[in-house]
Design a protein around this motif. Sequence first.
Motif, short mmCIF file in Angstrom:
data_model
loop_
_atom_site.label_atom_id
_atom_site.label_comp_id
_atom_site.label_asym_id
_atom_site.label_seq_id
_atom_site.Cartn_x
_atom_site.Cartn_y
_atom_site.Cartn_z
N LEU A 153 0.83 -1.22 0.00
CA LEU A 153 0.00 0.00 0.00
C LEU A 153 0.85 1.25 0.00
CD1 LEU A 153 -2.97 -0.65 2.50
CD2 LEU A 153 -3.06 -0.52 0.01
N ARG A 154 1.95 1.20 0.78
CA ARG A 154 2.82 2.37 0.88
C ARG A 154 3.50 2.66 -0.46
NH1 ARG A 154 5.32 0.67 4.94
NH2 ARG A 154 4.10 1.71 6.55
N GLU A 155 3.97 1.60 -1.12
CA GLU A 155 4.63 1.78 -2.42
C GLU A 155 3.65 2.30 -3.47
OE1 GLU A 155 6.23 -2.04 -3.25
OE2 GLU A 155 7.98 -1.80 -1.93
N SER A 211 2.05 6.28 6.92
CA SER A 211 2.24 5.52 8.15
C SER A 211 1.33 4.30 8.17
CB SER A 211 1.93 6.41 9.35
OG SER A 211 1.73 5.66 10.51
N SER A 212 1.75 3.26 8.88
CA SER A 212 0.91 2.06 9.00
C SER A 212 -0.39 2.37 9.74
CB SER A 212 1.67 0.95 9.72
OG SER A 212 1.98 1.34 11.05
N ILE A 264 0.15 -2.35 14.73
CA ILE A 264 0.35 -0.90 14.60
C ILE A 264 -0.47 -0.37 13.43
CG2 ILE A 264 2.06 0.97 14.64
CD1 ILE A 264 4.12 -0.92 15.58
N THR A 265 -1.73 -0.70 13.45
CA THR A 265 -2.70 -0.16 12.50
C THR A 265 -3.84 0.46 13.32
OG1 THR A 265 -3.85 -2.29 12.39
CG2 THR A 265 -2.16 -1.86 10.72
N SER A 266 -4.65 1.28 12.66
CA SER A 266 -5.73 1.94 13.39
C SER A 266 -6.89 1.02 13.68
CB SER A 266 -6.21 3.16 12.60
OG SER A 266 -5.25 4.20 12.67
N GLN A 267 -7.02 -0.03 12.89
CA GLN A 267 -8.07 -1.01 13.14
C GLN A 267 -7.59 -2.35 12.63
OE1 GLN A 267 -12.12 0.19 12.19
NE2 GLN A 267 -12.59 -1.88 11.51
N ALA A 268 -7.93 -3.44 13.35
CA ALA A 268 -7.55 -4.78 12.91
C ALA A 268 -8.54 -5.78 13.48
CB ALA A 268 -6.14 -5.12 13.36
N ARG A 269 -8.85 -6.78 12.68
CA ARG A 269 -9.73 -7.83 13.19
C ARG A 269 -9.33 -9.15 12.56
NH1 ARG A 269 -14.87 -8.85 10.46
NH2 ARG A 269 -14.78 -8.07 8.32
N ALA A 270 -9.58 -10.22 13.29
CA ALA A 270 -9.26 -11.57 12.82
C ALA A 270 -10.52 -12.24 12.32
CB ALA A 270 -8.64 -12.38 13.95
#
Length: 691
Positions: free
Chosen positions: A589-591, A597-598, A627-633
Amino acid sequence: MIWTTTPWTIPANQAVCVHPEFEYWLLRTPRGLLVLAAALAPAALARYRLEGETLAAARGAALDGVGLRHPLYGRPVPLIVGGHVTLEAGTGLVHTAPAHGLEDYEVGQRYKLPVDNPVGDDGRFFASVPLVGGALVWDANATVIAELDRKGLLLERAKTTHSYPHCWRHKTPIIFRATTQWFVGMDLKRADGRTLRETALDAVNATAFYPAWGQARLHGMIANRPDWCVSRQRNWGVPIAFFVHRETGALHPGTPALLERAAQAVERGGIEAWFAMSAADFGVDERAYAKLSDTLDVWFDSGTTHFTVMRREPERFKWPADLYLEGSDQHRGWFHSSLLTACAMDGRAPYDGLLTHGFVVDGGGHKMSKSRGNVIAPQEVSGTLGAEILRLWVGATDYSGELSISNEILKRVVESYRRIRNTLRFLLANLSDFDPERDAVAPAEWLEIDRYAVALAAAFQDELVAHYGRYEFHLVAQKLQIFASEDLGAFYLDILKDRLYTTRADSLARRSAQSALWHVTHSLLRLMAPILSFTAEEAWGVLTRRPEDSVFLHVWHRFPEVPESVQLLARWKLLREVRAEVAKSLETLREAGRIGSSLQAEVEVRATGERHRAAAHLGDDLRFVLITSQARAVEAAAEAGRAIVATPSLHAKCERCWHHRADVGADAAHPTLCGRCTANLFGAGEPRRFA
C-alpha cells in the motif's frame, strides 16, 4: 670417495654410508682404486679430471661391513648402509659423523657407532683432539684440507654456494654437535604403573576443549612425541642444579640435599648465584664430580606455573584451573608442557578446560605486518572509535579461526554498537520515572505482551548463559545485537511506544510495561557486561540511580515466574509471523502511495487454526500489535482462504496518538482527539488486556 661441505667434521668420522639399493663401481684410476656410485661416477671422474676402468660392481647392501681406515687418524671405520643417501650430488658415499648430524646419529644408533663429539660448548675442538685441538671449527676446515692434501688423499677442492642453518635470533651460522642431555621419559612407568604418555592421554580425554578440535590435535601430539629433552646449553635460564660423576655421568648421591642448597642460594642471590658458585662451595669433590651449566627448557618453566603460582597461595588460587587459554600454537607449547609436568607430578592435567584462539589478520585474510602496511593497532581503534568498539569486535569475532579486522569491518561493528546503545537509551528513558518498590506491578496483572516479553527475555538469558559457559562469545555478541534490534527494537518496543506515550503516566497499562522493561533491562545489562563493560556500567548507574553500585557486583538476573510461559511463547511466535505478513501488505500500500504511516491502514487477518485463534485471542488489541488503526481476525473456511486484507482508513487522524478513528472529535471540548486519548487524559483510561 666421500664429498662434504664441512671438512671440520671429518675428525669425528665413524663410518661411511652407502645406499643399499644403489649400484657401486670399483674403478682403476691414475690416483688408485676408487669406489663411486655408478650413477655419479662419470660426473665425479670428470670433476677430478681422471679416466677410470670399471673392475667390479655391487649393490650397496653387499658392501655392508667392509673395513675402511680413517683418513686423518688411521683408525678402522666400517662401510654401512642407510636410506638417507641420495644421488643428487657428490659420490653416493656419505661421510658419517654421529656427533654432527641427525641422520648420521640415527644410522649410527642402528650400528652402535660411538657418538664421539670432539667439539666443546665454545665451538672449539677439545685440546686433546689430534691435529685440530683447540681450534675453532671454522679454522679447522683449512687444517683438515691441508692434511688430506699432504697425505695425497684430497682429489678435489672447490667453492660452492649452498644454504646453511643460521640462528634465527643472532643471524649467525650454527653447527650441529651431539651433547649429553636430560630427558623426561614419556614411556617410563610411574608409581601407579602407567607411563607418562598414558597418563597424559587420559588427561587429554578428561579435558574440555574450546573449540572441540583441539582435543584431537593435542592427543595426537602426546601420542606421537618422543621423550622430552628438557636441558639447554645456554648462559641464561633456570639452572639444572646437578652434579654428575666425571667418568660415569651418574648423579651425586646427595642430589636432593644439594638441590635444596642451590634453591636457598638462588633465593638469596638470584639465578646468578648458582652460576657463580663452584662445586667446592657445595662441599662436592670437583675432581670426581662436575657441576652442570645446563639450563631448563623455557617450556618447563612456564609449564610448571600450575605448581609455582597456583599452589603457592591456595587461599587465592584454585587448583586445578578451570581454564587455560592461549593461541592455537600453544598445543605444542604451554598447554603441552603444563600437561606433562602436572601428569608427572599429580597424575592429572592442571586444568579442566583448554581454550585456543586464532590470530588477527586483515580484512583480506593476510597476516598483519609493517611492511604490508596493514597493521591496525588496538590503541588506534580505542583512541578513535572507543574501547567499546574494540571490545565488541573481539566479542563478535569467532576466535576459533583467524580474526579478521579492517576499517570496513570496524564500521559494521560501530553500527551494531549504535543499535544496541539506542535500544538501551529507549529502555532507560522509559524507566526514568519508574520506582520498582513503588510502581512495580505483579506479573499476574501484566498485559499479555509484557508477560511474553519477560518470558522471551528469560529464555534468551538462559541461551546466552549457556553460550558464556561454552566460551562462545561471538554467539553472545551476535545474539545480543539481534535481540536488542529485532526482538526488542523492531517488535516489542515498537508496539510498546503507543502504550508508554499515550496512556496515563501511572496507569496499570503503563506500569505493566515498565515492570516488564525493568526486568528486561536488568537482564540485558548483565548479559552484555562481560563484552560491553563500559556501556553496561554506565547504563547500570542510570538504571539503579546508585552511584556506589556496579553491574559487576551482581549475578545473572532472576526473572519472576511468568504463568503459562510455554503457551505464551508459542502463541506470540504465531502472532509475530502474522505481523510480518501484515507488514508486507502495508508496504505494498505504501509503495502504491495509498498510505504513509501504518496507522493510516485498517487490516483484516483471514486465517485458520492456531494462527486464527492466536490473532482472535487479542480482540481489539490486535491493532496495537500490528500498529494499525483497526484490525480484526476472521476465520477462513480453508487454508486457501488465508489472506491479509489491508485498506486505507477513511477516518480522521487523532493529533495526539495518530490513530485514525471514527470517534475523533466526538468530545466537543477536544475536537482533535479520539475517544481513547480523551479517556486517557481526562477519564479513567482506556481498557487494555493484551498489548
